[in-house]
Design a protein around this motif. Sequence first.
Motif: not given
Length: 120
Positions: A96-120
């Motif tokens: 399906e179109p965007l299937g991988m992206q939707l799966d990627y997002a669904a697997r991260l759906s449990h994460v709520s703000m504030p997100y982990p710090d992604i600065s390097t």
Amino acid sequence: MSKYLVDKFLFTIDRDAALTERYREDPAGTVAWWEAEEANRILSCIDAEKSTWLRFTDEERDALATHDHVRLFEMGAHPFLTLTLWIAMFERDFDEPLGMQLDYAARLSHVSMPYPDIST
């Protein structure tokens, strides 16, 4: 976690089609090779300029070796780096179109703000 090293891995693997395929087919072997040969390269154009101290933690190595983007995000890896690499590696596995992206997002759906710090 060395967010810098994990992000450097994700970035460099994603920028080379052959490495992307290698990582898709042999993730543990690619992680081990990259850590031993590329992780400590300071300037990629000069082989002699290398550091000796950069290493993945066991948790980082395991998450990279199992393609676990959820754990990588929870540890602070930049989500855009995992997303673009995962698209290159896994989009073809979804019908399906965007299937991988939707799966990627669904697997991260449990994460709520504030997100982990992604600065390097």
